[in-house]
Design an enzyme around this catalytic site. Structure first.
Site, PDB file in Angstrom:
ATOM      1  N   HIS A   1      34.630  13.769  26.132  1.00 15.80           N
ATOM      2  CA  HIS A   1      33.456  14.322  25.850  1.00 15.80           C
ATOM      3  C   HIS A   1      33.180  15.371  26.864  1.00 15.80           C
ATOM      4  CE1 HIS A   1      33.207   9.706  24.476  1.00 15.80           C
ATOM      5  NE2 HIS A   1      32.268  10.486  23.687  1.00 15.80           N
TER       6      HIS A   1
ATOM      7  N   LYS B   1      28.335  13.635  30.051  1.00 13.35           N
ATOM      8  CA  LYS B   1      28.594  12.017  30.392  1.00 13.35           C
ATOM      9  C   LYS B   1      28.189  11.369  31.372  1.00 13.35           C
ATOM     10  CE  LYS B   1      30.850   8.411  27.596  1.00 13.35           C
ATOM     11  NZ  LYS B   1      30.124   7.947  26.993  1.00 13.35           N
TER      12      LYS B   1
HETATM   13  P1  NAD Z   1      20.922  10.885  27.826  1.00 12.31           P
HETATM   14  O1  NAD Z   1      20.859  10.975  29.414  1.00 12.31           O
HETATM   15  O2  NAD Z   1      20.154  12.197  27.273  1.00 12.31           O
HETATM   16  O3  NAD Z   1      18.923  10.303  27.222  1.00 12.31           O
HETATM   17  C1  NAD Z   1      18.852   8.883  28.501  1.00 12.31           C
HETATM   18  C2  NAD Z   1      18.037   9.072  28.298  1.00 12.31           C
HETATM   19  O4  NAD Z   1      17.325   7.326  28.558  1.00 12.31           O
HETATM   20  C3  NAD Z   1      16.356   8.915  28.800  1.00 12.31           C
HETATM   21  O5  NAD Z   1      15.217   9.398  27.689  1.00 12.31           O
HETATM   22  C4  NAD Z   1      15.655   8.749  30.283  1.00 12.31           C
HETATM   23  O6  NAD Z   1      14.627   9.016  30.428  1.00 12.31           O
HETATM   24  C5  NAD Z   1      16.528   7.486  29.420  1.00 12.31           C
HETATM   25  N1  NAD Z   1      15.572   6.404  30.525  1.00 12.31           N
HETATM   26  C6  NAD Z   1      17.379   6.681  31.749  1.00 12.31           C
HETATM   27  N2  NAD Z   1      17.091   5.272  32.732  1.00 12.31           N
HETATM   28  C7  NAD Z   1      15.699   4.527  31.618  1.00 12.31           C
HETATM   29  C8  NAD Z   1      15.369   3.537  33.059  1.00 12.31           C
HETATM   30  N3  NAD Z   1      15.659   3.416  33.838  1.00 12.31           N
HETATM   31  N4  NAD Z   1      14.493   3.227  31.992  1.00 12.31           N
HETATM   32  C9  NAD Z   1      13.581   3.782  30.603  1.00 12.31           C
HETATM   33  N5  NAD Z   1      14.392   4.988  30.381  1.00 12.31           N
HETATM   34  C10 NAD Z   1      15.585   5.104  30.816  1.00 12.31           C
HETATM   35  O7  NAD Z   1      21.105  10.137  27.302  1.00 12.31           O
HETATM   36  P2  NAD Z   1      22.238  10.097  25.846  1.00 12.31           P
HETATM   37  O8  NAD Z   1      23.148  11.809  25.370  1.00 12.31           O
HETATM   38  O9  NAD Z   1      20.580  10.485  24.733  1.00 12.31           O
HETATM   39  O10 NAD Z   1      23.230   8.822  25.698  1.00 12.31           O
HETATM   40  C11 NAD Z   1      21.756   7.528  25.436  1.00 12.31           C
HETATM   41  C12 NAD Z   1      23.002   6.354  25.993  1.00 12.31           C
HETATM   42  O11 NAD Z   1      23.835   6.450  24.350  1.00 12.31           O
HETATM   43  C13 NAD Z   1      24.529   6.291  26.285  1.00 12.31           C
HETATM   44  O12 NAD Z   1      24.228   4.846  26.974  1.00 12.31           O
HETATM   45  C14 NAD Z   1      25.226   7.269  25.497  1.00 12.31           C
HETATM   46  O13 NAD Z   1      26.759   6.743  26.783  1.00 12.31           O
HETATM   47  C15 NAD Z   1      24.743   6.592  24.533  1.00 12.31           C
HETATM   48  N6  NAD Z   1      25.365   6.957  23.404  1.00 12.31           N
HETATM   49  C16 NAD Z   1      25.865   5.984  22.211  1.00 12.31           C
HETATM   50  C17 NAD Z   1      26.225   6.542  20.901  1.00 12.31           C
HETATM   51  C18 NAD Z   1      26.278   5.889  20.097  1.00 12.31           C
HETATM   52  O14 NAD Z   1      26.768   6.236  18.774  1.00 12.31           O
HETATM   53  N7  NAD Z   1      26.326   4.234  20.299  1.00 12.31           N
HETATM   54  C19 NAD Z   1      26.403   8.286  21.169  1.00 12.31           C
HETATM   55  C20 NAD Z   1      25.952   8.565  21.929  1.00 12.31           C
HETATM   56  C21 NAD Z   1      25.952   7.872  23.026  1.00 12.31           C
END
Ligand code: NAD
Length: 254
Positions: free
Chosen positions: A143, A147
């Site tokens: 990744h 991440k």
């Molecule tokens: P990112 O760091 O870009 O975004 C995280 C978001 O969560 C931000 O908007 C942040 O403000 C918010 N956040 C963080 N802590 C918070 C809290 N305590 N309360 C409310 N909001 C909060 O991350 P990303 O790349 O968008 O990924 C987000 C999640 O999704 C991660 O866990 C990642 O591993 C997962 N993900 C899953 C898939 C899937 O297919 N299921 C794909 C990509 C990413």
């Protein structure tokens, strides 16, 4: 028209999901849960840091945030059930217990990877692990360098499917690092190794290593939008289900 609430709006996934929602005629972004001060994005979209108000302002939820936020969301869902798609990875054991509890009253899709290809890979990994009983199973995941959790949720789910195919408890057989004079590989262990660098969207390989031959299956995500599209497909599906905990296999009917 289904009103959608987003947790993790400002993140990489939240932004893509918002762009995709704008193209859907039967879905409409209605509210955003925010834990920071965020500017109003439109008069029609409500911003709040109160979970109860958030859940009252939408018909269904998409959460791609972090495990602390997901924990809070699940607690709130116990009081105000809503169909939800949770894509956040790195959930702790207590979050997973809460997920089970919340799914008694809400229909929830929990997917550490919302792509079609990974849903299929999970099924194949289960089948191969079950068939090639003597093979050594090793999973590698690559990744981008932003991440936060490791191993990836996708790799852990793949490992769970492999462990299930072998009738093993993943917690007792997973190895996620090897260093020093650690001795020979034990038969049952399932290796899950993480690599981080650059802007890799996500690459997962599951290998089944036997004497004289080996089989490796690799999934490459080339564009993060594949996860956003999968999440929206799951949301449309889960909105019509009765309470329960569902996977992408259920959504895609594999
Ligand atoms: P990112 O760091 O870009 O975004 C995280 C978001 O969560 C931000 O908007 C942040 O403000 C918010 N956040 C963080 N802590 C918070 C809290 N305590 N309360 C409310 N909001 C909060 O991350 P990303 O790349 O968008 O990924 C987000 C999640 O999704 C991660 O866990 C990642 O591993 C997962 N993900 C899953 C898939 C899937 O297919 N299921 C794909 C990509 C990413």
């Amino acid at each position: 028209m289904l009103r959608v609430g987003i947790v993790g709006f400002s993140g990489r996934m939240g932004q893509l999901i918002t762009q995709n929602l704008a193209q859907e005629s039967d879905l409409k972004l209605s509210c955003i849960f925010t834990h920071q001060n965020s500017p109003l994005i439109s008069q029609e979209v409500f911003l709040t840091n109160d979970w109860n108000i958030f859940l009252q302002s939408c018909d269904c939820v998409i959460d791609f945030s972090n495990h602390n936020a997901t924990h809070q969301l699940l607690k709130a869902l116990l009081h105000s059930p809503k169909p939800s798609v949770i894509g956040t990875t790195g959930l702790q054991e207590e979050d997973k217990s809460l997920l089970q509890e919340a799914s008694k009253t809400s229909a929830i899709v929990y997917a550490t990877n919302t792509s079609q290809g990974i849903a299929l890979l999970n099924q194949l990994a289960f089948l191969i692990a079950q068939t090639l009983q003597d093979s050594d199973i090793e999973i590698s995941e690559f990744h981008h360098n932003k991440k936060k959790d490791s191993p990836s949720g996708t790799a852990m789910t793949l490992a769970e499917f492999c462990a299930k195919g072998r009738g093993l408890d993943l917690q007792s057989v997973r190895v996620s690092g090897r260093d020093g004079n650690i001795g020979e590989r034990s038969k049952n262990e399932i290796g899950v190794m993480s690599f981080r660098g650059g802007d890799i969207v996500g690459k997962h390989t599951v290998g089944f290593y036997c004497d004289g031959e080996y089989l490796e299956l690799t999934h490459n995500a080339t564009n993060r939008n594949t996860f956003a599209k999968g999440a929206i497909r799951a949301l449309k599906w889960v909105a019509e289900q009765k309470s329960g905990l569902y996977s992408m296999q259920d959504v895609l009917k594999f």
